[in-house]
Scaffold this motif. Structure first.
Motif, mmCIF file in Angstrom:
data_model
loop_
_atom_site.group_PDB
_atom_site.id
_atom_site.type_symbol
_atom_site.label_atom_id
_atom_site.label_comp_id
_atom_site.label_asym_id
_atom_site.label_seq_id
_atom_site.Cartn_x
_atom_site.Cartn_y
_atom_site.Cartn_z
ATOM 1 N N VAL A 102 49.319 78.484 33.678
ATOM 2 C CA VAL A 102 50.766 78.027 33.647
ATOM 3 C C VAL A 102 51.098 78.002 35.048
ATOM 4 O O VAL A 102 50.944 78.431 36.069
ATOM 5 N N ASP B 99 54.153 76.032 36.140
ATOM 6 C CA ASP B 99 55.484 76.348 36.670
ATOM 7 C C ASP B 99 56.464 76.922 35.477
ATOM 8 O O ASP B 99 56.138 76.084 34.336
ATOM 9 N N LYS B 100 57.460 77.365 35.836
ATOM 10 C CA LYS B 100 58.498 77.620 34.637
ATOM 11 C C LYS B 100 59.494 76.655 34.704
ATOM 12 O O LYS B 100 60.061 76.547 35.863
ATOM 13 N N ASN C 121 63.117 77.451 28.740
ATOM 14 C CA ASN C 121 62.051 78.066 28.160
ATOM 15 C C ASN C 121 60.749 77.350 28.146
ATOM 16 O O ASN C 121 60.246 77.330 27.201
ATOM 17 N N TYR D 145 57.740 75.111 29.855
ATOM 18 C CA TYR D 145 56.820 75.365 31.311
ATOM 19 C C TYR D 145 55.720 74.294 31.286
ATOM 20 O O TYR D 145 55.660 73.360 30.335
ATOM 21 N N ASN E 148 57.874 84.736 27.548
ATOM 22 C CA ASN E 148 57.752 84.562 28.847
ATOM 23 C C ASN E 148 56.678 84.671 29.475
ATOM 24 O O ASN E 148 55.890 85.454 29.219
ATOM 25 N N GLU F 266 54.221 83.800 32.899
ATOM 26 C CA GLU F 266 54.049 83.925 34.369
ATOM 27 C C GLU F 266 53.527 82.694 34.940
ATOM 28 O O GLU F 266 52.515 82.368 34.736
ATOM 29 N N PRO F 267 54.250 82.047 35.953
ATOM 30 C CA PRO F 267 53.585 80.930 36.779
ATOM 31 C C PRO F 267 52.470 81.460 37.576
ATOM 32 O O PRO F 267 52.278 82.706 37.872
#
Length: 186
Positions: A7, A9-10, A14, A16, A32, A34-35
């Motif tokens: 991941v 970036d967020k 919602n 990614y 959810n 995590e970057p």
């Protein structure tokens, strides 16, 4: 097979930005994420991810797993660990050797090492006759040797294991590898 992705970036709503192999793409997730974290998942049609789990991060020693397994089953393994602990100059190796030694005191072989240049965690619980292996996209495979049972958290890995055993169960990932719990201050 499950795939490993990062991941990056967020984004808003919602969404990614992911890195799969060398390709970047965006997707939506109800979970959810995590970057800057690696995840494992099975991908189905239209980029639907199932059985999503964070990739386990563990410290390991720069040692081939087959060589370490040979050493681990020798009678002098405990003394080899103690000598390695005394002689190492690197903090990460010291932590690994220390954990391996404490696990051995609990009758557990805890072997964080390398297989084909990738980290692998092998844990054998002697009292229960259970073997757990955490490796790459297979995530955790648990083998219950008394019952001839295999547990995996990925349905596609389960299908591969069915070729070798009819007693394969699918379970949610549970990180129950040996870990140290300290009392008092370090």
């Amino acid at each position: 097979m499950p795939i490993k992705f990062k991941v990056i970036d967020k984004l808003m709503f919602n969404r990614y930005k992911l890195l799969i192999g060398k390709k970047e793409l965006t997707t939506k997730s109800n979970i959810n994420l995590e970057p800057n974290t690696y995840y494992l998942a099975e991908i189905y049609d239209s980029l639907v991810f199932k059985n999503l789990q964070a990739d386990k991060v563990f410290a390991y020693i720069d040692y081939d797993c087959f060589e370490l397994l040979k050493i681990a089953f020798r009678d002098d393994f405990k003394y080899t660990l103690i000598n390695s602990l005394i002689q190492t100059n690197q903090k990460s190796d010291y932590e690994c050797y220390k954990t391996m030694l404490f696990a051995l005191n609990e009758d557990i072989l805890y072997l964080p090492c390398l297989l084909e240049g990738k980290p692998i965690l092998i844990e054998y619980r002697k009292k229960k006759n259970e073997l757990a292996i955490y490796y790459d996209v297979f995530a955790k495979l648990s083998l219950f040797l008394n019952d001839n049972k295999i547990l995996t958290s990925f349905s596609k890995v389960q299908k591969i294991c069915f070729e070798y055993s009819q007693n394969v169960e699918l379970t949610t990932y549970k990180d129950d590898f040996f870990s140290l719990s300290y009392k008092g201050n370090l």
